[in-house]
Design a protein around this motif. Sequence first.
Motif, short mmCIF file in Angstrom:
data_model
loop_
_atom_site.label_atom_id
_atom_site.label_comp_id
_atom_site.label_asym_id
_atom_site.label_seq_id
_atom_site.Cartn_x
_atom_site.Cartn_y
_atom_site.Cartn_z
N ARG A 65 0.31 -1.21 0.11
CA ARG A 65 -0.01 -0.29 0.04
C ARG A 65 0.63 1.06 0.29
O ARG A 65 0.86 1.83 -0.30
CB ARG A 65 -0.66 -0.36 1.51
CG ARG A 65 -2.54 1.54 1.30
CD ARG A 65 -2.77 1.10 2.27
NE ARG A 65 -2.07 1.25 3.63
CZ ARG A 65 -1.59 1.83 4.68
NH1 ARG A 65 -1.92 3.03 4.18
NH2 ARG A 65 -1.29 2.06 5.97
N LYS A 66 2.02 1.25 0.34
CA LYS A 66 3.14 2.75 0.61
C LYS A 66 3.39 2.39 -0.15
O LYS A 66 3.72 3.43 -0.88
CB LYS A 66 4.24 2.08 2.12
CG LYS A 66 2.58 2.63 3.31
CD LYS A 66 3.78 2.26 4.50
CE LYS A 66 3.00 2.59 5.99
NZ LYS A 66 4.07 1.99 7.08
N LEU A 67 3.91 0.88 -1.21
CA LEU A 67 5.25 1.63 -2.11
C LEU A 67 3.75 2.14 -3.69
O LEU A 67 4.29 1.97 -4.49
CB LEU A 67 5.62 0.23 -2.61
CG LEU A 67 6.75 -0.10 -1.43
CD1 LEU A 67 6.94 -0.93 -1.49
CD2 LEU A 67 7.87 1.29 -1.25
N ARG A 68 2.68 1.61 -3.45
CA ARG A 68 1.80 1.58 -4.89
C ARG A 68 1.77 3.23 -5.18
O ARG A 68 1.78 3.14 -6.79
CB ARG A 68 0.42 1.07 -4.73
CG ARG A 68 -0.15 1.39 -6.06
CD ARG A 68 -1.06 0.08 -6.22
NE ARG A 68 -2.47 0.13 -6.93
CZ ARG A 68 -1.82 -0.25 -8.00
NH1 ARG A 68 -0.55 -1.42 -7.80
NH2 ARG A 68 -2.88 -0.42 -8.97
N PRO A 69 2.10 4.26 -4.40
CA PRO A 69 1.87 5.27 -5.19
C PRO A 69 3.64 5.89 -6.05
O PRO A 69 3.28 6.29 -6.99
CB PRO A 69 1.88 6.03 -3.68
CG PRO A 69 1.25 5.91 -3.43
CD PRO A 69 1.81 4.55 -2.81
N LEU A 70 4.43 5.36 -5.62
CA LEU A 70 5.36 5.62 -6.03
C LEU A 70 5.56 4.78 -7.71
O LEU A 70 5.98 5.18 -8.76
CB LEU A 70 6.23 5.25 -4.72
CG LEU A 70 8.03 5.24 -5.80
CD1 LEU A 70 8.20 6.40 -6.08
CD2 LEU A 70 9.11 5.18 -4.81
N TRP A 71 4.96 3.24 -7.54
CA TRP A 71 5.27 2.54 -8.78
C TRP A 71 4.22 2.70 -9.52
O TRP A 71 4.68 2.99 -10.87
CB TRP A 71 4.48 0.64 -8.03
CG TRP A 71 4.13 0.11 -8.81
CD1 TRP A 71 5.01 -0.59 -9.59
CD2 TRP A 71 2.83 0.14 -10.36
NE1 TRP A 71 4.56 -1.41 -10.77
CE2 TRP A 71 3.26 -1.27 -11.16
CE3 TRP A 71 1.94 0.29 -9.93
CZ2 TRP A 71 2.35 -1.46 -11.82
CZ3 TRP A 71 0.79 0.35 -11.28
CH2 TRP A 71 0.82 -0.70 -12.10
#
Length: 399
Positions: free
Chosen positions: A245-251
């Motif tokens: 959930r925390k990495l998805r915006p960067l992805w």
Amino acid sequence: MSTSTLVAGVLWLVALWRLPSLRHSRKQRSLALTLVTLAAAMTFEVPQVKGAVDATVGADARLSPLLKHLLGVASAACLLDFVIAVVRPQGLARRTRLVAVGVTLPLMLAFYAAANWKPGGPVRLGEGRGALFPVLYMTAFTLYIGIAMVVATWLFLGGVRHSRTLLGKAGLGFLGLGTLLGSLYTLQRIAFVTVQLASGTRYPEAENLLSTVLKQATVLSVAIGVCLPPLSVAVDYVAAWSNLRKLRPLWIELTAAAPYVVLTTSVSRTRIPFRLERCVIEIEDACLALREYVPVNTYTEAQEFVRRKRVDPQRSDAVAEACWLRASVERARNGERLRGVEYPPLGVTGRDRASELLWLRNVARAYVSSAVVSEFVRQEQPSDFNEQGAPERISSNGN
């Protein structure tokens, strides 16, 4: 509700939870059998069950203690098999263990049948040739349980340091505590019988209280120890979901600028650990691709800019990484890839799994929400890039 009923109920819940693992590996099968036999043994201590058995076959037959002890031996054998499969996968005295349990169970049945049991306790010296058979019966049971518990304690506690997770260590620790308490249970039984045989003095109330407390503490410690390692799987699953959930915006940001790094194979939404692994790989691939849109001096300028803004030193490297990544994303939207220049290094390189995830989370947080990153990107001018080498317009769809 009596304590024995509560203990038996908890054991049956854990046993039914682990029962499907009977069809899995030998280790899981041994654990499931341990719990089922232990739960069945403790069931014969429930007053209602014991009363029903006595009403059926007669109180003088003492069938409830016999079944409880036989199941206890079977449970100890399965537990020993489980801990050896966990700690010593290469095996440990398998033939000796089979012979030991194969001899103990028939001896217990033979001594039980020949004993002249007296009411009021497990060991009572009577008259005639059957006087010592109750002692021999309890000796066979106690020796097997005692030796099995001592060996299991040694293996469980020795395996704690080899476990890779905190909950795994705690699980082995509780299992070791349970078998240690089982060893103490055996010692106190031997002590009371020895005192009775040597002096004729009995302490039935103390014996019953100590025996019950140690037995129930043993069972509960084993039940807790069994539950903790599988719980670590659930904890890992939740941690993977949180990281994803925390990495998805960067992805989303990086793969929008470099869509060719995204794998085409679909993955079920419930496979969170696999999705996290794939997300990390695609972020790192996108970083490799996007660094070709900025020269190395953008990286050094980002570090200097972050220092001037007095960003927390623990976050400064991640913020600087987010700065040049945001700049490269802006550059990639114009399709201008640089050739013949040195590219920025990747901060994620050379990290272990835990520090890799921590690094990417810090970069993702800075990328999305840091005012320093936004300010750095606004002040960057296209000419800053062009000075380092001639840009070459290459469509991202061609890669």
